[in-house]
Design an enzyme around this catalytic site. Structure first.
Site, PDB file in Angstrom:
ATOM      1  N   ASP A   1      44.877  44.941  44.655  1.00  0.00           N
ATOM      2  CA  ASP A   1      43.552  44.395  44.362  1.00  0.00           C
ATOM      3  C   ASP A   1      43.587  43.853  42.932  1.00  0.00           C
ATOM      4  OD1 ASP A   1      43.363  46.610  42.662  1.00  0.00           O
ATOM      5  OD2 ASP A   1      42.005  47.701  43.993  1.00  0.00           O
ATOM      6  N   SER A   2      42.456  43.407  42.422  1.00  0.00           N
ATOM      7  CA  SER A   2      42.441  42.785  41.093  1.00  0.00           C
ATOM      8  C   SER A   2      42.844  43.772  40.002  1.00  0.00           C
ATOM      9  CB  SER A   2      41.074  42.174  40.801  1.00  0.00           C
ATOM     10  OG  SER A   2      40.066  43.163  40.873  1.00  0.00           O
TER      11      SER A   2
END
Length: 137
Positions: free
Chosen positions: A90-91
């Site tokens: 994910d980010s």
């Protein structure tokens, strides 16, 4: 180090003397929009690939950092074309991968550059560029 950064806007004419709107070379390929023989608007895309010269050991270190950060098993396939998102990042994971790369290679990745890193190969290429700039300074 191989790199390509160009934009080309061109006008062409088709058989019916109707101008094709534009063609633009982008990072991912060539996109052409215009009118076909039937007079309808058409969209054609041709993809091309840019080969890189990042050192194999740089790519391997990036693979190791990605594996460690994402807690991937040793048998999982991570290649230069592997996208971080496909590997489950994910980010926040991506930020932590970049931080690991900065620490490992003693470099500083600007935020603009870090947002453009989506694959192992892109990370390795950026590292090579930053190391080259650092040694020239």
């Amino acid at each position: 180090m191989a790199s390509l950064s160009a934009t080309s806007l061109c006008s062409f004419q088709c058989l019916q003397s109707q101008p094709i709107k534009t063609s633009q070379v982008t990072r991912t390929g060539l996109v052409s929009t215009g009118w076909g023989k039937s007079g309808f608007t058409s969209l054609r895309t041709s993809r091309f690939r840019i080969c890189s010269t990042a050192k194999p050991e740089t790519v391997q270190k990036v693979v190791e950092i990605v594996r460690k950060q994402l807690a991937l098993p040793a048998e999982s396939e991570v290649t230069p074309d592997s996208k971080f998102s496909t590997l489950g990042a994910d980010s926040l994971d991506t930020v932590e991968i970049v931080m690991g790369l900065e620490e490992e290679f003693d470099i500083n990745v600007e935020e603009d550059n870090s947002q453009n890193i989506t694959t192992v190969q892109e990370a390795a290429d950026l590292i090579e560029q930053l190391i080259e700039k650092k040694t020239q300074a």
